[in-house]
Design a protein around this motif. Structure first.
Motif, PDB file in Angstrom:
ATOM      1  N   UNK A 189       0.821  -1.266   0.070  1.00 60.94           N
ATOM      2  CA  UNK A 189       0.030  -0.059  -0.077  1.00 60.94           C
ATOM      3  C   UNK A 189       0.958   1.132   0.078  1.00 60.94           C
ATOM      4  N   UNK A 190       2.021   1.393   1.040  1.00 59.19           N
ATOM      5  CA  UNK A 190       2.814   2.486   0.901  1.00 59.19           C
ATOM      6  C   UNK A 190       3.476   2.525  -0.389  1.00 59.19           C
ATOM      7  N   UNK A 191       4.075   1.622  -0.868  1.00 58.19           N
ATOM      8  CA  UNK A 191       4.777   1.682  -2.114  1.00 58.19           C
ATOM      9  C   UNK A 191       4.005   2.210  -3.432  1.00 58.19           C
ATOM     10  N   UNK A 192       2.870   1.533  -3.410  1.00 58.45           N
ATOM     11  CA  UNK A 192       1.779   1.798  -4.639  1.00 58.45           C
ATOM     12  C   UNK A 192       1.387   3.505  -4.430  1.00 58.45           C
ATOM     13  N   UNK A 193       1.023   3.722  -3.093  1.00 58.53           N
ATOM     14  CA  UNK A 193       0.681   5.352  -3.108  1.00 58.53           C
ATOM     15  C   UNK A 193       1.750   6.003  -3.494  1.00 58.53           C
ATOM     16  N   UNK A 194       3.117   6.056  -3.005  1.00 55.36           N
ATOM     17  CA  UNK A 194       4.105   6.628  -3.534  1.00 55.36           C
ATOM     18  C   UNK A 194       4.297   6.809  -4.909  1.00 55.36           C
ATOM     19  N   UNK A 195       3.889   5.951  -5.728  1.00 59.71           N
ATOM     20  CA  UNK A 195       4.229   5.596  -7.167  1.00 59.71           C
ATOM     21  C   UNK A 195       2.820   6.630  -7.741  1.00 59.71           C
ATOM     22  N   UNK A 196       1.631   6.110  -7.357  1.00 57.58           N
ATOM     23  CA  UNK A 196       0.503   6.722  -7.901  1.00 57.58           C
ATOM     24  C   UNK A 196      -0.270   7.675  -6.816  1.00 57.58           C
ATOM     25  N   UNK A 197       0.341   8.877  -6.967  1.00 59.08           N
ATOM     26  CA  UNK A 197      -0.223   9.915  -5.846  1.00 59.08           C
ATOM     27  C   UNK A 197      -1.910   9.974  -5.734  1.00 59.08           C
ATOM     28  N   UNK A 198      -2.556   9.804  -6.905  1.00 61.93           N
ATOM     29  CA  UNK A 198      -4.119  10.146  -6.986  1.00 61.93           C
ATOM     30  C   UNK A 198      -4.635   8.708  -5.881  1.00 61.93           C
ATOM     31  N   UNK A 199      -4.010   7.822  -5.683  1.00 57.28           N
ATOM     32  CA  UNK A 199      -4.477   6.556  -4.843  1.00 57.28           C
ATOM     33  C   UNK A 199      -4.265   7.211  -3.305  1.00 57.28           C
ATOM     34  N   UNK A 200      -3.724   8.222  -2.832  1.00 52.81           N
ATOM     35  CA  UNK A 200      -3.830   8.720  -1.593  1.00 52.81           C
ATOM     36  C   UNK A 200      -5.236   8.776  -1.073  1.00 52.81           C
ATOM     37  N   UNK A 201      -6.141   9.174  -2.004  1.00 54.38           N
ATOM     38  CA  UNK A 201      -7.417   9.478  -1.845  1.00 54.38           C
ATOM     39  C   UNK A 201      -8.065   8.374  -0.819  1.00 54.38           C
ATOM     40  N   UNK A 202      -7.717   7.161  -1.122  1.00 47.83           N
ATOM     41  CA  UNK A 202      -7.988   5.975  -0.265  1.00 47.83           C
ATOM     42  C   UNK A 202      -7.556   5.907   1.138  1.00 47.83           C
ATOM     43  N   UNK A 203      -6.296   6.383   1.452  1.00 45.44           N
ATOM     44  CA  UNK A 203      -5.777   6.613   2.800  1.00 45.44           C
ATOM     45  C   UNK A 203      -6.318   8.040   3.581  1.00 45.44           C
ATOM     46  N   UNK A 204      -6.118   9.045   2.742  1.00 45.95           N
ATOM     47  CA  UNK A 204      -6.444  10.479   3.376  1.00 45.95           C
ATOM     48  C   UNK A 204      -7.704  11.268   3.117  1.00 45.95           C
ATOM     49  N   UNK A 205      -8.824  10.611   2.158  1.00 49.81           N
ATOM     50  CA  UNK A 205      -9.898  10.906   1.817  1.00 49.81           C
ATOM     51  C   UNK A 205      -9.933  12.023   0.718  1.00 49.81           C
ATOM     52  N   UNK A 206     -11.300  12.217   0.477  1.00 53.36           N
ATOM     53  CA  UNK A 206     -11.378  13.028  -0.970  1.00 53.36           C
ATOM     54  C   UNK A 206     -10.545  14.537  -1.098  1.00 53.36           C
ATOM     55  N   UNK A 207     -10.092  14.697  -2.021  1.00 52.90           N
ATOM     56  CA  UNK A 207      -9.457  15.892  -2.142  1.00 52.90           C
ATOM     57  C   UNK A 207      -8.156  15.826  -1.855  1.00 52.90           C
ATOM     58  N   UNK A 208      -7.514  14.470  -1.316  1.00 52.58           N
ATOM     59  CA  UNK A 208      -5.899  14.393  -0.825  1.00 52.58           C
ATOM     60  C   UNK A 208      -4.919  14.739  -1.930  1.00 52.58           C
ATOM     61  N   UNK A 209      -5.105  14.087  -3.121  1.00 56.17           N
ATOM     62  CA  UNK A 209      -4.127  14.322  -4.199  1.00 56.17           C
ATOM     63  C   UNK A 209      -4.049  15.511  -4.359  1.00 56.17           C
ATOM     64  N   UNK A 210      -5.037  16.523  -4.589  1.00 54.93           N
ATOM     65  CA  UNK A 210      -4.953  18.033  -4.904  1.00 54.93           C
ATOM     66  C   UNK A 210      -4.224  18.638  -3.633  1.00 54.93           C
ATOM     67  N   UNK A 211      -4.688  18.351  -2.616  1.00 56.91           N
ATOM     68  CA  UNK A 211      -4.293  19.026  -1.353  1.00 56.91           C
ATOM     69  C   UNK A 211      -2.520  18.675  -1.231  1.00 56.91           C
ATOM     70  N   UNK A 212      -2.266  17.600  -1.421  1.00 56.30           N
ATOM     71  CA  UNK A 212      -0.634  17.193  -1.439  1.00 56.30           C
ATOM     72  C   UNK A 212      -0.158  17.986  -2.366  1.00 56.30           C
TER      73      UNK A 212
END
Length: 352
Positions: A189-212
């Motif tokens: 999970x950590x490796x995949x989200x580091x590669x595909x930042x849009x997947x951070x929405x699963x861990x940190x909620x809606x709007x997370x990729x844009x916020x990051x």
């Protein structure tokens, strides 16, 4: 259930060896300090502002030998690493004395191992393949737990198969996988989200990729060239004055004619090895043009910065390194045996 089993086996057979490579290289990189023995590598870390400023000025003053970046010594590794173009680089002491230099990445195992683990030695395309492999790993863990549940009464703990036959390998794969499933899920999970930042929405909620992305963006870059006689030591002193409790980690020249010199620091509250606390300077004059305190980043950005330390066991000391070593070793065994059993131990079709 049969469809899930077939999909699990075929996907594992196709990508199992890639996952085994990721597990093995990850295991080696976690314990890099044990095998990357160089003179002065065990020196105590120096973070005195005056010495840092003097060393930085000495290294960066000569335009001919000026590196593209300096990675300063850490508490675990007592050498500064200089990076040049074309994969060249060098290690120098914390006072700037040369220790060893190389002309391409193949001469330093820690460099090409990291590139192999992160990008398959294939830049952006390889990184995408690694990210897809991580997502497949998440599927393997989830589907493996579901498939194991049917045979849970036959569970038996073994680090190695009882026999090198296909049934024994399959049973070992199933039982070892359920034991290390939480650790593998953390790695994938950590490796995949580091590669595909849009997947951070699963861990940190809606709007997370844009916020990051918004939180980690650099300030507007002036359209200027690198100055000839910059006061590099003054940049170090200004950064330490702006963040007196932070650890100096990396100095980087402008990239793609951005016109900005970047100096990264690691705040006391940060887990990320090189930190996200950053000070930017104009490339032509060395004037400070912006600063960012990682402790004041939005929640999603702070959470995103925690992913790499967890993935690479850069937090928690030796106990967590040993825990993640189990994940790397298990992934190596599971991926290797899965590929071998699938391609070389498949049952032969019965003759009619």
């Amino acid at each position: 259930m049969k469809v899930l089993d077939t999909l699990h086996r075929w996907t594992g057979g196709l990508i199992g060896l890639v996952l085994a490579m990721l597990g093995g290289t990850g295991l080696l990189l976690i314990h890099e300090d044990l095998w990357n023995r160089l003179p002065h590598a065990g020196d105590a870390q120096v973070q005195e502002t005056r010495l840092l400023a003097e060393t930085t000025q000495r290294i960066m003053a000569d335009p001919v030998r000026r590196p593209q970046s300096i990675l300063f010594a850490s508490a675990d590794f007592g050498l500064n690493r200089l990076t040049y173009g074309g994969g060249a680089g060098a290690y120098v002491t914390q006072s700037g004395e040369p220790v060893i230099a190389w002309s391409d990445r193949w001469q330093r195992p820690e460099i090409w191992l990291f590139d192999l683990h992160k990008k398959l030695l294939a830049d952006d395309l390889g990184e995408t393949v690694i990210g897809i492999a991580g997502l497949c790993g998440v599927f393997f863990v989830v589907s493996g737990v579901v498939l194991w549940w049917r045979t849970r009464k036959t569970f038996e703990w073994r680090l190695w198969p009882a026999r090198m036959t296909r049934p024994a390998i399959v049973r070992h794969h199933r039982d070892l996988g359920i034991v290390v499933a939480p650790l593998l899920l953390l790695s994938f999970v950590t490796g995949s989200v580091l590669v595909f930042r849009p997947l951070s929405v699963v861990l940190f909620g809606p709007g997370a990729p844009r916020e990051i992305s918004k939180a980690l963006v650099s300030p507007p870059a002036p359209d200027v060239h690198l100055g000839e006689n910059l006061d590099w030591g003054a940049m170090v002193r200004q950064a330490r004055a702006r963040f007196p409790g932070a650890e100096l980690r990396m100095l980087s020249l402008p990239r793609k004619n951005s016109g900005v010199i970047t100096l990264r620091l690691r705040g006391p509250q940060e887990w990320l090895p090189n930190g996200r606390t950053t000070v930017w300077f104009a490339a032509d004059t060395g004037r400070m043009i912006g600063a960012r305190d990682a402790g004041e980043l939005p929640r999603a950005a702070r959470g995103y910065n925690v992913l790499y330390p967890l993935h690479a066991a850069k937090v928690g000391g030796l106990p967590f390194r040993l825990v993640m070593s189990i994940s790397g070793l298990a992934l190596t065994l599971l991926g290797t045996f899965a590929g071998w059993a699938f391609w070389f131990k498949r049952p032969k079709p019965k003759r009619r």
